[in-house]
Design an enzyme around this catalytic site. Structure first.
Site, PDB file in Angstrom:
ATOM      1  N   ASN A 149      34.300 -25.610 -27.686  1.00 35.56           N
ATOM      2  CA  ASN A 149      34.182 -24.158 -27.571  1.00 35.56           C
ATOM      3  C   ASN A 149      34.556 -23.415 -28.844  1.00 35.56           C
ATOM      4  OD1 ASN A 149      36.602 -25.468 -26.407  1.00 35.56           O
ATOM      5  ND2 ASN A 149      37.442 -23.410 -26.393  1.00 35.56           N
ATOM      6  N   GLN A 179      30.744 -25.672 -21.880  1.00 38.63           N
ATOM      7  CA  GLN A 179      29.999 -24.991 -22.949  1.00 38.63           C
ATOM      8  C   GLN A 179      28.625 -25.613 -23.180  1.00 38.63           C
ATOM      9  OE1 GLN A 179      30.943 -22.197 -24.304  1.00 38.63           O
ATOM     10  NE2 GLN A 179      33.075 -22.099 -23.645  1.00 38.63           N
ATOM     11  N   CYS A 322      41.558 -18.520 -24.541  1.00 37.16           N
ATOM     12  CA  CYS A 322      42.661 -18.866 -23.644  1.00 37.16           C
ATOM     13  C   CYS A 322      43.951 -19.145 -24.390  1.00 37.16           C
ATOM     14  CB  CYS A 322      42.309 -20.093 -22.817  1.00 37.16           C
ATOM     15  SG  CYS A 322      40.713 -19.971 -22.039  1.00 37.16           S
TER      16      CYS A 322
HETATM   17  N1  PLP Z   1      36.709 -25.924 -20.628  1.00 35.07           N
HETATM   18  C1  PLP Z   1      36.128 -25.262 -21.634  1.00 35.07           C
HETATM   19  C2  PLP Z   1      35.490 -26.021 -22.746  1.00 35.07           C
HETATM   20  C3  PLP Z   1      36.145 -23.860 -21.670  1.00 35.07           C
HETATM   21  O1  PLP Z   1      35.562 -23.195 -22.685  1.00 35.07           O
HETATM   22  C4  PLP Z   1      36.786 -23.162 -20.616  1.00 35.07           C
HETATM   23  C5  PLP Z   1      36.884 -21.671 -20.635  1.00 35.07           C
HETATM   24  O2  PLP Z   1      37.401 -21.102 -21.574  1.00 35.07           O
HETATM   25  C6  PLP Z   1      37.362 -23.900 -19.573  1.00 35.07           C
HETATM   26  C7  PLP Z   1      37.308 -25.280 -19.610  1.00 35.07           C
HETATM   27  C8  PLP Z   1      38.037 -23.212 -18.398  1.00 35.07           C
HETATM   28  O3  PLP Z   1      37.079 -22.778 -17.482  1.00 35.07           O
HETATM   29  P1  PLP Z   1      37.459 -21.798 -16.266  1.00 35.07           P
HETATM   30  O4  PLP Z   1      37.680 -20.447 -16.857  1.00 35.07           O
HETATM   31  O5  PLP Z   1      36.274 -21.864 -15.347  1.00 35.07           O
HETATM   32  O6  PLP Z   1      38.676 -22.349 -15.608  1.00 35.07           O
END
Ligand code: PLP
Length: 373
Positions: A149, A179, A322
């Site tokens: 990401n 992604q 995040c």
């Molecule tokens: N994995 C990846 C690569 C992400 O980009 C994200 C979101 O930022 C997530 C997991 C988490 O997803 P969710 O918001 O559906 O919990």
């Protein structure tokens, strides 16, 4: 608003909003109720499962709805440890996974599992050779994301899954494909993975909905135990409005995703070409996926750049949305110099992004550099 933060979240599409609204206002029954209203809800749930499954090249019975990719990742990681922990205590992942993979794995590490963290190259790609060197007879889980990401690096998931199954007979291969969905071809069954996580809000559905694909015949324990929903594997009344919205978004993009990807790829090329001309700007990462352009303005601070762009109506992010306030673990693992990491910004696209959005970013950046520098 010029919204260039689509790797963080996307705008819910009209089809998703319509499906969410009609499920909230009309088809709001509980799929577990045995009366007619509940049966209608169960039918909607089944149709939604078919749509989402089709989007990832899977059979409906292999797709379980969750509250998002964070839950899907946690589920498969803890379930693998619970089911296979007696056969082995070795897990392989990468240093560039999302925290929704890294944190549960760290928890298992502190409970006695040994973990190999594959390191990326300078562009964020993880090699098959490094996976081969790390695999052991006691490996029980390999979790490697399909698309990163922050760097936009695409990992060779099909070859990695094959290698894992050939080398470590007990190991499950999981990929966080959040992604990748509608950003590149994604066929779960053909990829040969045992498990795959996806999320609704990254593909123009609502937040708080996702899914975990588990290969046909793979029986893993539940993470959430309760009322027996999702074939006894995920307790809790199904979030039918968001599930129906996820399915509607998938239906809409199933028809257009090839064109959407081509359009994003063209925008990415234009963005990179324009940004490359800006003195002091360095493009970062492989950017194999069509929707991510990460770059650094050395000497400036990420938050300052984000604020300055925001004043011009342009919304971007600092790597992973995040992990606010922390230096990116992804860019750190790629051994990007700290001065560049501290000035790193990610622009990310969707099917709604336009050439005018890209041009606005490219025009704004030299002003931002002059004002902040
Ligand atoms: N994995 C990846 C690569 C992400 O980009 C994200 C979101 O930022 C997530 C997991 C988490 O997803 P969710 O918001 O559906 O919990």
């Amino acid at each position: 608003m010029i919204y260039l933060d689509n790797a963080a979240t996307t705008r819910p599409c009209g089809a998703a909003i319509a499906a969410i609204t009609s499920t909230l206002t009309q088809d709001w029954g509980n799929p577990s109720s045995v009366h007619h209203f509940g049966v209608e809800a169960a039918r909607l749930l089944a149709r939604s499962r078919e749509s989402v499954a089709q989007s990832i090249g899977a059979q409906p019975q292999t797709v379980y709805f969750t509250s998002g990719a964070t839950e899907s990742n946690n589920w498969v990681i803890y379930a693998a440890a619970e089911r296979l922990g007696k056969r082995g205590k070795h897990i392989i992942t990468t240093a560039v996974e999302h925290h929704a993979v890294l944190h549960p794995i760290k928890k298992l590490e502190s409970a006695g599992f040994s973990v190999s963290y594959l390191q990326p190259d300078g562009l964020g790609r993880v090699s098959l050779a490094d996976l081969e060197a790390a695999l052991r007879p006691d490996t029980i889980l390999v979790s490697i994301m399909a698309v990163n990401n922050e760097s936009g690096a695409v990992m060779p998931i099909e070859a990695m899954a094959k290698l894992t199954h050939r080398t470590s007979p007990f190991a499950l291969f999981h990929t966080d494909a959040v992604q990748a969905l509608f950003k590149q071809p994604l066929r779960a069954k053909a990829l040969g993975v045992d498990a795959l996580s996806i999320s609704g809000h990254k593909v123009h559905a609502g937040k708080g909905v996702g899914a975990l694909y588990l290969r046909d015949g793979l029986h893993l324990p539940a993470l959430l135990r309760g009322g027996g929903q999702e074939s006894n594997l995920r307790g809790g009344t199904e979030n039918l409005p968001m599930i129906a919205g996820f399915a509607a978004a998938c239906e809409a993009q199933k028809k257009t995703h090839k064109d959407d990807i081509a359009a994003m790829r063209a925008l990415q090329a234009s963005c990179r070409a324009q940004l490359e001309q800006i003195p002091g700007l360095t493009l970062l990462g492989a950017q194999d996926a069509p929707h991510i352009v990460t770059f650094a303005l050395e000497g400036l601070r990420t938050q300052g750049i984000i604020n300055a762009l925001q004043e011009r109506g342009i919304y971007v992010s600092a790597g992973s949305a995040c992990s606010r306030g922390h230096r990116s673990h992804v860019l750190t693992a790629m051994q990007i110099p700290p001065a560049q990491i501290d000035g790193a910004v990610r622009a990310s696209f969707s099917r709604e992004t336009t050439q005018a959005d890209i041009d606005a970013l490219a025009q704004a950046l030299p002003e931002v550099i002059e004002n902040l520098g």
